[in-house]
Scaffold this motif. Structure first.
Motif, PDB file in Angstrom:
ATOM      1  N   GLU A 476       0.852  -1.196   0.000  1.00  0.00           N
ATOM      2  CA  GLU A 476       0.000   0.000   0.000  1.00  0.00           C
ATOM      3  C   GLU A 476       0.885   1.242   0.000  1.00  0.00           C
ATOM      4  OE1 GLU A 476      -1.952   2.946   3.102  1.00  0.00           O
ATOM      5  OE2 GLU A 476      -1.323   0.966   3.806  1.00  0.00           O
ATOM      6  N   CYS A 477       0.664   2.145  -0.959  1.00  0.00           N
ATOM      7  CA  CYS A 477       1.556   3.298  -1.084  1.00  0.00           C
ATOM      8  C   CYS A 477       0.906   4.560  -0.513  1.00  0.00           C
ATOM      9  CB  CYS A 477       1.940   3.522  -2.552  1.00  0.00           C
ATOM     10  SG  CYS A 477       0.582   3.989  -3.631  1.00  0.00           S
ATOM     11  N   ASN A 478       1.777   5.424  -0.016  1.00  0.00           N
ATOM     12  CA  ASN A 478       1.339   6.701   0.534  1.00  0.00           C
ATOM     13  C   ASN A 478       2.565   7.613   0.550  1.00  0.00           C
ATOM     14  OD1 ASN A 478       0.551   8.875   2.212  1.00  0.00           O
ATOM     15  ND2 ASN A 478      -0.838   7.570   3.381  1.00  0.00           N
ATOM     16  N   PRO A 479       2.492   8.814  -0.033  1.00  0.00           N
ATOM     17  CA  PRO A 479       3.665   9.702  -0.023  1.00  0.00           C
ATOM     18  C   PRO A 479       4.152  10.028   1.383  1.00  0.00           C
ATOM     19  CG  PRO A 479       1.690  10.875  -0.787  1.00  0.00           C
ATOM     20  CD  PRO A 479       1.357   9.416  -0.754  1.00  0.00           C
ATOM     21  N   ARG A 480       3.278   9.890   2.392  1.00  0.00           N
ATOM     22  CA  ARG A 480       3.695  10.120   3.787  1.00  0.00           C
ATOM     23  C   ARG A 480       4.792   9.150   4.207  1.00  0.00           C
ATOM     24  NH1 ARG A 480       1.699   7.743   8.349  1.00  0.00           N
ATOM     25  NH2 ARG A 480      -0.111   6.934   7.257  1.00  0.00           N
ATOM     26  N   TYR A 481       4.837   7.969   3.589  1.00  0.00           N
ATOM     27  CA  TYR A 481       5.839   6.978   3.956  1.00  0.00           C
ATOM     28  C   TYR A 481       7.255   7.410   3.566  1.00  0.00           C
ATOM     29  CZ  TYR A 481       1.741   3.918   4.490  1.00  0.00           C
ATOM     30  OH  TYR A 481       0.534   3.374   4.871  1.00  0.00           O
ATOM     31  N   LEU A 482       7.377   8.404   2.697  1.00  0.00           N
ATOM     32  CA  LEU A 482       8.696   8.891   2.298  1.00  0.00           C
ATOM     33  C   LEU A 482       9.347   9.754   3.375  1.00  0.00           C
ATOM     34  CD1 LEU A 482       8.250   9.933  -1.454  1.00  0.00           C
ATOM     35  CD2 LEU A 482       8.862   7.710  -0.515  1.00  0.00           C
ATOM     36  N   VAL A 483       8.542  10.332   4.261  1.00  0.00           N
ATOM     37  CA  VAL A 483       9.070  11.248   5.276  1.00  0.00           C
ATOM     38  C   VAL A 483      10.193  10.592   6.073  1.00  0.00           C
ATOM     39  CG1 VAL A 483       8.518  12.544   7.380  1.00  0.00           C
ATOM     40  CG2 VAL A 483       6.920  12.538   5.468  1.00  0.00           C
ATOM     41  N   LEU A 484       9.986   9.355   6.486  1.00  0.00           N
ATOM     42  CA  LEU A 484      10.973   8.627   7.278  1.00  0.00           C
ATOM     43  C   LEU A 484      12.307   8.508   6.545  1.00  0.00           C
ATOM     44  CD1 LEU A 484      11.343   6.862   9.894  1.00  0.00           C
ATOM     45  CD2 LEU A 484      10.786   4.909   8.464  1.00  0.00           C
ATOM     46  N   PHE A 485      12.258   8.439   5.204  1.00  0.00           N
ATOM     47  CA  PHE A 485      13.462   8.192   4.406  1.00  0.00           C
ATOM     48  C   PHE A 485      14.058   9.470   3.821  1.00  0.00           C
ATOM     49  CE2 PHE A 485      11.477   4.133   4.778  1.00  0.00           C
ATOM     50  CZ  PHE A 485      12.512   3.209   4.742  1.00  0.00           C
ATOM     51  N   LEU A 486      13.515  10.618   4.188  1.00  0.00           N
ATOM     52  CA  LEU A 486      14.058  11.876   3.671  1.00  0.00           C
ATOM     53  C   LEU A 486      15.541  12.077   4.031  1.00  0.00           C
ATOM     54  CD1 LEU A 486      11.087  14.388   4.104  1.00  0.00           C
ATOM     55  CD2 LEU A 486      12.120  13.616   1.959  1.00  0.00           C
ATOM     56  N   PRO A 487      15.995  11.725   5.243  1.00  0.00           N
ATOM     57  CA  PRO A 487      17.426  11.870   5.524  1.00  0.00           C
ATOM     58  C   PRO A 487      18.311  11.099   4.546  1.00  0.00           C
ATOM     59  CG  PRO A 487      16.233  11.592   7.575  1.00  0.00           C
ATOM     60  CD  PRO A 487      15.243  11.350   6.472  1.00  0.00           C
ATOM     61  N   ALA A 488      17.897   9.862   4.188  1.00  0.00           N
ATOM     62  CA  ALA A 488      18.681   9.067   3.233  1.00  0.00           C
ATOM     63  C   ALA A 488      18.676   9.713   1.857  1.00  0.00           C
ATOM     64  CB  ALA A 488      18.141   7.640   3.157  1.00  0.00           C
ATOM     65  N   LEU A 489      17.507  10.201   1.413  1.00  0.00           N
ATOM     66  CA  LEU A 489      17.413  10.892   0.119  1.00  0.00           C
ATOM     67  C   LEU A 489      18.267  12.154   0.105  1.00  0.00           C
ATOM     68  CD1 LEU A 489      13.584  10.489  -0.544  1.00  0.00           C
ATOM     69  CD2 LEU A 489      15.373   9.796  -2.146  1.00  0.00           C
ATOM     70  N   ILE A 490      18.261  12.879   1.216  1.00  0.00           N
ATOM     71  CA  ILE A 490      19.042  14.125   1.302  1.00  0.00           C
ATOM     72  C   ILE A 490      20.541  13.823   1.284  1.00  0.00           C
ATOM     73  CG2 ILE A 490      19.642  16.017   2.888  1.00  0.00           C
ATOM     74  CD1 ILE A 490      16.584  16.081   3.590  1.00  0.00           C
ATOM     75  N   LEU A 491      20.965  12.759   1.944  1.00  0.00           N
ATOM     76  CA  LEU A 491      22.378  12.382   1.914  1.00  0.00           C
ATOM     77  C   LEU A 491      22.821  12.001   0.499  1.00  0.00           C
ATOM     78  CD1 LEU A 491      22.628  10.332   5.224  1.00  0.00           C
ATOM     79  CD2 LEU A 491      23.789  12.484   4.729  1.00  0.00           C
ATOM     80  N   ILE A 492      21.961  11.297  -0.224  1.00  0.00           N
ATOM     81  CA  ILE A 492      22.285  10.948  -1.609  1.00  0.00           C
ATOM     82  C   ILE A 492      22.338  12.210  -2.460  1.00  0.00           C
ATOM     83  CG2 ILE A 492      21.451   9.746  -3.672  1.00  0.00           C
ATOM     84  CD1 ILE A 492      20.262   7.622  -1.829  1.00  0.00           C
ATOM     85  N   ALA A 493      21.408  13.134  -2.229  1.00  0.00           N
ATOM     86  CA  ALA A 493      21.408  14.400  -2.976  1.00  0.00           C
ATOM     87  C   ALA A 493      22.697  15.180  -2.706  1.00  0.00           C
ATOM     88  CB  ALA A 493      20.187  15.237  -2.587  1.00  0.00           C
TER      89      ALA A 493
END
Length: 502
Positions: A476-493
């Protein structure tokens, strides 16, 4: 004789890395194009206008970069102190946002706050069926129960609204702690200059500010995720015996974090996979270190798990019969991922709930999954995953924060005019949020591209994000689930801006 297998294994590992990053690059390039091309909410040209803003920023990149270098020279020796001062300003803004954007209690967030307050005041959990069904919310219930117990001891007349409001400072502090740990993690990986850049990206991330008003697993789990990555990176960068203590902290944090948010399991899997490949690549005989690694993992996981399960069993008192009567099998969320939107659907919940046992629910779910797959066919299912679900999850630049803060606001105010879809000034916010998101995705794509030819890299970050992409493709998808992984995305950025790799 020993060199050949070692060399062959390295060739296979290098091939895997290259294949992984090529697939990773294609997937996120496609997501970037989706974010640019697809209309955002009811704003048809949001993606195109945001792209125009991004192009202007890119054109001014050299000038901006020169200014940043001059600025960096002034603060380099005191960058940690300067960033901490910026965080204090950010924390004040978080406090203001959390108070003004407060919402009345609804959905799962409201259920947990209500149950924790009633448990602290009356000594009884009113809705055990809910916690038997969604076991992942039991630890956060216990956390708030303890917190409210202290609140009621200090202020016996405290209402549920007062207790809810008291969770907001904790929420804000955890968000800022996660930002600080993202900064420190980037410092290990890329050095102080790019750590500072990653910190600025964090401080400019609007979902952190909007979700400050909702103390739920998405924000409370932030600190667990980045601590796992921080402890693991400390472990692999150290060369003496004490590094194993960091691994112990990594796994302990991972198990506790899993009970707050199950998707933290993706990070733990990424850590294990990364270490096994890393060990094979660096040593002809990696098995000793891998065995020690797995022993620490299993010992820590079992010990911490026993402590948590015994504590939850003691305080919630949910019996095996209640679990059997109410628990949803994992197939429920896979079935729900195949509905029209790919996300939460109350009809699917009612369907699963209508069967009396877990086995019957599982069988009914599997039947529904087969029906939905057959109805769509292979092409239709791929279209559902790659367009409907990916677009719904990965192109929503606010991570659905604008939707959640408009659900029964305590007192609508000027902030709602900017941050909710019906607000008068919403377009201003969306252009900012969407431009920020497009830049983030562009940097993720750039970072991935940089590693296609096998340069050194921090594989665990990329594997974590790609693991989330795969997981949400079949869940089940929900854009809210990305919040937890924002630090990892920001580190990659931040890595996408970096020319020197770890």
């Amino acid at each position: 004789m020993s060199e050949r297998p070692f060399s062959a294994m390295n060739k296979y590992i290098d091939f895997f890395y290259k294949a992984f990053f090529k697939v990773h690059y294609i997937c996120f390039l496609y997501i970037l194009l989706l974010a640019i091309a697809c209309p955002y909410q009811n704003i048809k040209w949001a993606g195109a206008i945001s792209l125009g803003i991004v192009i202007l920023i890119v054109k001014k990149y050299r000038t901006l970069h020169a200014y940043f270098n001059l600025f960096w020279k002034r603060i380099e020796l005191n960058s940690d102190t300067f960033f901490l001062k910026l965080q204090i300003i950010s924390l004040i803004i978080l406090f203001i946002f959390s108070y003004l954007l407060r919402v009345n209690l609804s959905w799962d967030y409201g259920q947990i706050i209500t149950s924790a307050y009633e448990y602290a005041r009356y000594g009884e959990i009113q809705n055990l069926a809910y916690y038997a069904r969604y076991g992942n919310n039991q630890l956060i219930l216990l956390f708030f129960f303890c917190y409210f117990k202290v609140m009621l001891f200090l202020i016996p007349s405290a209402t549920i609204s007062m207790c809810q409001a008291a969770t907001l400072p904790i929420n804000c502090l955890i968000i800022e702690a996660a930002i600080q740990m993202t900064y420190r993690t980037a410092k290990i990986c890329m050095g102080p200059k790019h750590a500072f850049v990653s910190g600025i990206i964090c401080l400019s991330c609007s979902p952190f500010y909007l979700y400050s008003s909702i103390a739920y697993t998405d924000t409370l789990g932030l600190l667990f995720l980045i601590l796992i990555l921080y402890f693991y990176l400390m472990f692999i960068t150290m060369n003496h015996f004490h590094k194993w203590w960091f691994l112990l902290l990594c796994f302990s944090t991972g198990v506790i974090g899993y009970y707050f948010k199950a998707t933290i399991g993706i990070v733990i899997i990424a850590v294990i996979f990364d270490y096994v490949l890393r060990s094979h690549r660096k040593s002809e005989k990696p098995y000793k270190s891998i065995i020690i690694f797995l022993i620490i993992l299993l010992t820590t996981a079992l010990s911490v798990n026993i402590i948590i399960t015994n504590t939850l069993e003691r305080y919630t008192g949910i019996s095996q019969t209640q679990y059997e009567e109410n628990k949803f099998p994992l197939t429920h969320w896979i079935m729900m991922s195949l509905n029209k939107s790919g996300g939460y659907n109350q009809d699917d919940v009612d369907f699963t709930k209508s069967f009396p046992t877990v086995d019957m629910r599982k069988e009914a779910n599997l039947t529904m999954i087969r029906e939905r797959l057959h109805e769509r066919g292979i092409i239709g299912t791929l279209s559902h995953i790659l367009y409907t679900k990916w677009r719904r999850t990965w192109t929503y630049s606010t991570c659905a924060a604008d939707d959640y803060i408009k659900r029964h606001p305590v007192k609508p105010n000027i902030l709602h005019a900017f941050f909710t879809a019906e607000g008068k000034y919403y377009l201003i916010y969306i252009l900012y949020a969407h431009s920020w998101w497009i830049i983030l995705l562009m940097l993720v794509v750039k970072s991935t591209f940089q590693h296609i030819n096998g340069q050194d890299h921090i594989f665990v970050l990329h594997l974590t994000v790609f693991g989330l992409l795969l997981f949400l493709s079949f869940w089940e998808c929900n854009p809210r689930y990305l919040v937890l992984f924002l630090p990892a995305l920001i580190l990659i950025a931040a890595d996408g801006l970096c020319s020197e790799y770890y």
